[in-house]
Write a protein that holds these residues in place. Sequence first.
Motif, PDB file in Angstrom:
ATOM      1  N   ARG A   1       0.844  -1.204   0.000  1.00 46.15           N
ATOM      2  CA  ARG A   1       0.000   0.000   0.000  1.00 46.15           C
ATOM      3  C   ARG A   1       0.880   1.255   0.000  1.00 46.15           C
ATOM      4  NH1 ARG A   1      -5.149  -0.162  -1.206  1.00 46.15           N
ATOM      5  NH2 ARG A   1      -5.741  -1.563   0.484  1.00 46.15           N
ATOM      6  N   LEU A   2       1.957   1.210   0.749  1.00 49.02           N
ATOM      7  CA  LEU A   2       2.875   2.339   0.791  1.00 49.02           C
ATOM      8  C   LEU A   2       3.561   2.527  -0.563  1.00 49.02           C
ATOM      9  CD1 LEU A   2       4.393   4.552   2.287  1.00 49.02           C
ATOM     10  CD2 LEU A   2       5.974   2.802   3.159  1.00 49.02           C
ATOM     11  N   TYR A   3       3.936   1.439  -1.216  1.00 44.79           N
ATOM     12  CA  TYR A   3       4.562   1.507  -2.544  1.00 44.79           C
ATOM     13  C   TYR A   3       3.632   2.211  -3.524  1.00 44.79           C
ATOM     14  CZ  TYR A   3       6.687  -0.223  -6.911  1.00 44.79           C
ATOM     15  OH  TYR A   3       7.249  -0.319  -8.156  1.00 44.79           O
ATOM     16  N   VAL A   4       2.346   1.885  -3.452  1.00 46.33           N
ATOM     17  CA  VAL A   4       1.363   2.545  -4.311  1.00 46.33           C
ATOM     18  C   VAL A   4       1.349   4.045  -4.024  1.00 46.33           C
ATOM     19  CG1 VAL A   4      -1.100   2.776  -4.814  1.00 46.33           C
ATOM     20  CG2 VAL A   4      -0.087   0.506  -4.570  1.00 46.33           C
ATOM     21  N   ALA A   5       1.257   4.408  -2.747  1.00 49.82           N
ATOM     22  CA  ALA A   5       1.169   5.823  -2.372  1.00 49.82           C
ATOM     23  C   ALA A   5       2.409   6.602  -2.801  1.00 49.82           C
ATOM     24  CB  ALA A   5       0.958   5.946  -0.865  1.00 49.82           C
ATOM     25  N   LEU A   6       3.578   5.986  -2.691  1.00 47.36           N
ATOM     26  CA  LEU A   6       4.825   6.661  -3.036  1.00 47.36           C
ATOM     27  C   LEU A   6       4.956   6.937  -4.530  1.00 47.36           C
ATOM     28  CD1 LEU A   6       7.310   4.636  -0.796  1.00 47.36           C
ATOM     29  CD2 LEU A   6       6.836   7.087  -0.587  1.00 47.36           C
ATOM     30  N   THR A   7       4.219   6.194  -5.336  1.00 47.26           N
ATOM     31  CA  THR A   7       4.424   6.261  -6.791  1.00 47.26           C
ATOM     32  C   THR A   7       3.275   6.947  -7.518  1.00 47.26           C
ATOM     33  OG1 THR A   7       3.528   4.003  -6.961  1.00 47.26           O
ATOM     34  CG2 THR A   7       5.920   4.243  -6.867  1.00 47.26           C
ATOM     35  N   ARG A   8       2.525   7.805  -6.832  1.00 45.15           N
ATOM     36  CA  ARG A   8       1.435   8.538  -7.483  1.00 45.15           C
ATOM     37  C   ARG A   8       1.895   9.881  -8.037  1.00 45.15           C
ATOM     38  NH1 ARG A   8      -0.815   5.074  -9.258  1.00 45.15           N
ATOM     39  NH2 ARG A   8       0.996   3.915  -8.534  1.00 45.15           N
ATOM     40  N   ALA A   9       3.135  10.284  -7.741  1.00 45.31           N
ATOM     41  CA  ALA A   9       3.602  11.627  -8.105  1.00 45.31           C
ATOM     42  C   ALA A   9       4.202  11.645  -9.505  1.00 45.31           C
ATOM     43  CB  ALA A   9       4.644  12.101  -7.098  1.00 45.31           C
ATOM     44  N   VAL A  10       3.861  12.668 -10.272  1.00 45.87           N
ATOM     45  CA  VAL A  10       4.378  12.852 -11.622  1.00 45.87           C
ATOM     46  C   VAL A  10       5.547  13.842 -11.639  1.00 45.87           C
ATOM     47  CG1 VAL A  10       3.799  13.711 -13.927  1.00 45.87           C
ATOM     48  CG2 VAL A  10       2.186  12.250 -12.700  1.00 45.87           C
ATOM     49  N   SER A  11       5.513  14.838 -10.767  1.00 47.43           N
ATOM     50  CA  SER A  11       6.576  15.846 -10.774  1.00 47.43           C
ATOM     51  C   SER A  11       7.339  15.940  -9.453  1.00 47.43           C
ATOM     52  CB  SER A  11       5.992  17.226 -11.106  1.00 47.43           C
ATOM     53  OG  SER A  11       5.468  17.243 -12.416  1.00 47.43           O
ATOM     54  N   GLY A  12       6.673  15.711  -8.332  1.00 49.65           N
ATOM     55  CA  GLY A  12       7.366  15.841  -7.060  1.00 49.65           C
ATOM     56  C   GLY A  12       6.646  15.128  -5.935  1.00 49.65           C
ATOM     57  N   LEU A  13       7.435  14.588  -4.996  1.00 48.00           N
ATOM     58  CA  LEU A  13       6.894  13.885  -3.834  1.00 48.00           C
ATOM     59  C   LEU A  13       7.535  14.440  -2.573  1.00 48.00           C
ATOM     60  CD1 LEU A  13       5.447  11.482  -2.354  1.00 48.00           C
ATOM     61  CD2 LEU A  13       7.511  10.127  -2.858  1.00 48.00           C
ATOM     62  N   THR A  14       6.682  14.799  -1.600  1.00 45.42           N
ATOM     63  CA  THR A  14       7.159  15.213  -0.287  1.00 45.42           C
ATOM     64  C   THR A  14       6.609  14.240   0.750  1.00 45.42           C
ATOM     65  OG1 THR A  14       7.198  17.542  -0.925  1.00 45.42           O
ATOM     66  CG2 THR A  14       7.201  17.050   1.426  1.00 45.42           C
ATOM     67  N   VAL A  15       7.499  13.581   1.473  1.00 48.76           N
ATOM     68  CA  VAL A  15       7.116  12.625   2.510  1.00 48.76           C
ATOM     69  C   VAL A  15       7.269  13.304   3.865  1.00 48.76           C
ATOM     70  CG1 VAL A  15       7.606  10.386   3.564  1.00 48.76           C
ATOM     71  CG2 VAL A  15       7.870  10.686   1.082  1.00 48.76           C
ATOM     72  N   CYS A  16       6.176  13.381   4.628  1.00 45.74           N
ATOM     73  CA  CYS A  16       6.190  13.980   5.964  1.00 45.74           C
ATOM     74  C   CYS A  16       5.963  12.890   7.004  1.00 45.74           C
ATOM     75  CB  CYS A  16       5.101  15.045   6.081  1.00 45.74           C
ATOM     76  SG  CYS A  16       5.299  16.435   4.945  1.00 45.74           S
ATOM     77  N   HIS A  17       6.843  12.820   7.991  1.00 40.85           N
ATOM     78  CA  HIS A  17       6.679  11.760   8.995  1.00 40.85           C
ATOM     79  C   HIS A  17       7.160  12.224  10.360  1.00 40.85           C
ATOM     80  CE1 HIS A  17      10.965  10.423   9.485  1.00 40.85           C
ATOM     81  NE2 HIS A  17      11.080  11.080   8.343  1.00 40.85           N
ATOM     82  N   ALA A  18       6.485  11.698  11.392  1.00 42.85           N
ATOM     83  CA  ALA A  18       6.920  11.893  12.776  1.00 42.85           C
ATOM     84  C   ALA A  18       7.405  10.569  13.347  1.00 42.85           C
ATOM     85  CB  ALA A  18       5.775  12.454  13.618  1.00 42.85           C
ATOM     86  N   ALA A  19       6.703   9.477  12.998  1.00 46.98           N
ATOM     87  CA  ALA A  19       7.130   8.142  13.418  1.00 46.98           C
ATOM     88  C   ALA A  19       8.295   7.693  12.535  1.00 46.98           C
ATOM     89  CB  ALA A  19       5.966   7.166  13.299  1.00 46.98           C
ATOM     90  N   PRO A  20       9.101   6.731  13.023  1.00 50.84           N
ATOM     91  CA  PRO A  20      10.204   6.220  12.199  1.00 50.84           C
ATOM     92  C   PRO A  20       9.682   5.656  10.877  1.00 50.84           C
ATOM     93  CG  PRO A  20      10.427   5.474  14.464  1.00 50.84           C
ATOM     94  CD  PRO A  20       9.070   6.110  14.369  1.00 50.84           C
ATOM     95  N   LEU A  21      10.448   5.844   9.826  1.00 50.33           N
ATOM     96  CA  LEU A  21      10.077   5.301   8.524  1.00 50.33           C
ATOM     97  C   LEU A  21      10.255   3.785   8.523  1.00 50.33           C
ATOM     98  CD1 LEU A  21      11.889   7.900   6.236  1.00 50.33           C
ATOM     99  CD2 LEU A  21       9.415   7.617   6.448  1.00 50.33           C
ATOM    100  N   PRO A  22       9.535   3.065   7.667  1.00 53.90           N
ATOM    101  CA  PRO A  22       9.800   1.629   7.511  1.00 53.90           C
ATOM    102  C   PRO A  22      11.280   1.399   7.221  1.00 53.90           C
ATOM    103  CG  PRO A  22       7.799   2.215   6.349  1.00 53.90           C
ATOM    104  CD  PRO A  22       8.399   3.505   6.830  1.00 53.90           C
ATOM    105  N   GLU A  23      11.791   0.281   7.697  1.00 56.07           N
ATOM    106  CA  GLU A  23      13.234   0.034   7.708  1.00 56.07           C
ATOM    107  C   GLU A  23      13.892   0.270   6.350  1.00 56.07           C
ATOM    108  OE1 GLU A  23      16.347  -3.627   8.710  1.00 56.07           O
ATOM    109  OE2 GLU A  23      14.200  -3.825   9.135  1.00 56.07           O
ATOM    110  N   ARG A  24      13.288  -0.225   5.259  1.00 51.82           N
ATOM    111  CA  ARG A  24      13.926  -0.116   3.942  1.00 51.82           C
ATOM    112  C   ARG A  24      13.931   1.320   3.412  1.00 51.82           C
ATOM    113  NH1 ARG A  24      15.629  -4.405   1.237  1.00 51.82           N
ATOM    114  NH2 ARG A  24      15.099  -6.487   2.017  1.00 51.82           N
ATOM    115  N   LEU A  25      13.110   2.190   3.983  1.00 49.85           N
ATOM    116  CA  LEU A  25      13.094   3.587   3.549  1.00 49.85           C
ATOM    117  C   LEU A  25      13.924   4.483   4.457  1.00 49.85           C
ATOM    118  CD1 LEU A  25       9.359   4.207   2.549  1.00 49.85           C
ATOM    119  CD2 LEU A  25      11.278   3.581   1.087  1.00 49.85           C
ATOM    120  N   GLY A  26      14.387   3.936   5.587  1.00 48.91           N
ATOM    121  CA  GLY A  26      15.053   4.761   6.591  1.00 48.91           C
ATOM    122  C   GLY A  26      16.333   5.401   6.070  1.00 48.91           C
TER     123      GLY A  26
END
Length: 683
Positions: A658-683
């Motif tokens: 589900r996260l992979y889908v969300a990350l790949t919806r951007a055509v020009s730019g993606l901004t990821v905002c987080h307070a909790a630790p990111l999933p290990e492979r994205l850290g």
Amino acid sequence: MSPHDPEDPLSRERAHLTESRAALRAMREDVENLDIKDVTANWVNAAVLQRQIDDRIKALADLSHTPLFFGRLDYLHAPGAELAEGAQGERFYIGRRHVHDAEGDPMVIDWRAPVSQPFYRASKKDPQDIGLRRRFGYTGGDLTAYEDEHLTDPAEAATTSKLLQAEIERPRVGPMRDIVATIQPEQDEIVRSGLTGSVCVQGGPGTGKTAVGLHRVAYLLYAHRERLARTGTLVIGPNASFLHYIEQVLPALGELEVRQATVDDLVAHVEVKGADEAAAATVKGDARMAEVLRRAVRSHVTLPTEPLMVVRGSRRWRIPAYELEEIVRELQERDIRYGAARDALPQRIAHAVLVRMEQAGEAPDDRVQDAVARNAAVKAAVKELWPPVDPAKLVLRLLSDADFLAVHAEGLLSADEQKTILWARPARSVKGAKWSAADAVLIDEANDLVARTHSLGHVVIDEAQDLSPMQYRAVGRRCSTGSATVLGDLAQGTTPWATASWDEALRHLGKADAVVEELTAGFRVPREVIAYASRLLPSISPGLAPVESVRETPGSLAVRASDPADLDADVLAACREALGHEGSIGLIAADARIPVLADALTAAGLAFLDPGEETTAESRLTLVPASLAKGLEYDYVVLDEPSAVVDGEPDERTGLRRLYVALTRAVSGLTVCHAAPLPERLG
């Protein structure tokens, strides 16, 4: 040169555009002025003809901001008498629809015509007899630029088209656009593949698989219009928001008759009021349920124990039980639809009676056989031996009656699996049942066991990786005598029953011989963004090749950490920043976070849309639950709290998909905002 200088190539091309628009307007007026009052026999024919005329008028619409042609081909030789006849020498303008002048000579060639194919396939290595390929650039519907490739000139090096790149990267507001001006060679091969064969397209984010599927429908309607007009075409999407997003693509290409639906729409035999737990939905969606249902339907047949006596006038005709049994068993062995066999049974019994009549010296004809088939005794025997089956009532009993389910699931479903799908509170009636989406698919299967489902000429299934085996069977019934285009990405499967392999899925669909094509070149998602998302692939789809994006967009990815108390404010700031750019913005978040973010946006005075609502120049921000993001695209995406997206799913692998889908919806730019630790492979 002056922009209006007749020797200026751009001026000449603008003049051709003006003349082509005038010719299209004349074609439309010719249709509008048709007088049909004296050419139809009755009001029904008149209504049908008028609807066809209205559709033709719509198909000839000149959309002011949609270029009438986007390219030009200059052939070195005539491409064939049948193609060159009436054309402007060896020059062809390639556009969305055919346009001809008053004499019938073509001014614009439909992109689907054979003569247009080199526009997509020709290259320096294989020029396909093309001396010049010209691409046109437009601004607000006005022709403002052109770009030439001299494919047979050895002195000219092959370069990437800047106009092509600009068109691919052009910001978008509103629904999905067609890609007729930017179709790539590997995409064109799939688009133009034949009607008789089925095709499965595995494509990662941004590879254009949805556009390829839609343009394949448009091409097939062009190449096989008469056949598909009879048999019908259908596009199946994952949800209503997705269908709304793509609904303008085919009409923009002049195709108005293609139906669009979800799988739930196809199987809407009952009103869906409930939802299954994941475990129950998985079992109900398993292909083994097809055999459970087949057994349950066939269990209604009873072998006779008594002879049948048919009275006609003063004569009585006796059919012994053993002969009735032979008739019933023969119908069972033929394994035809339950309802068709039931319809055939009275005729078979009547035939047995006619044989006895003939043996007694009578000469009965077909009318006598039909009369015997309608005899009260025969009808009573049929009702007893082969009673009618109501598919919904049958599924209701299977899910309510543990003993009935156990008999027909023996050797197929374990005791635990049977317990999983049994209703805790059995319903008393079909209308009173709290049916789930998976139950509706079971009813559709039972319905097909009783009476054959109508088959269409061609069906496109998008986001197919999320279908269950039973849903594949439901779709397959709709194209059992036609072909299919299956579109999906195994890495984006987010249902508990998501497709493990395309070979398995195609077997359930009934298209095991379909050709599987893979699109690996990404044209929409920036390289930086797709590379970041692809870090998840080893966890979600080991062995699947990552998409290789052709787009270099430095600075397209930003990952920002926040304090928990500041997260909402930082997300709003990122949205405001994105709104400073041209194009659409999607704020994607875990479903559970949507109410919180909606309140924050409202309090901050930031207007937003729901998925499925059309973006406009004034309203460009859409708040998207992660569960509805699949298949959608936005120029800029703000992704809220990735860990919440993962945690919102029943297991980590599904959450990462589900996260992979969300990350790949951007055509020009993606901004990821987080307070909790990111999933290990994205850290």
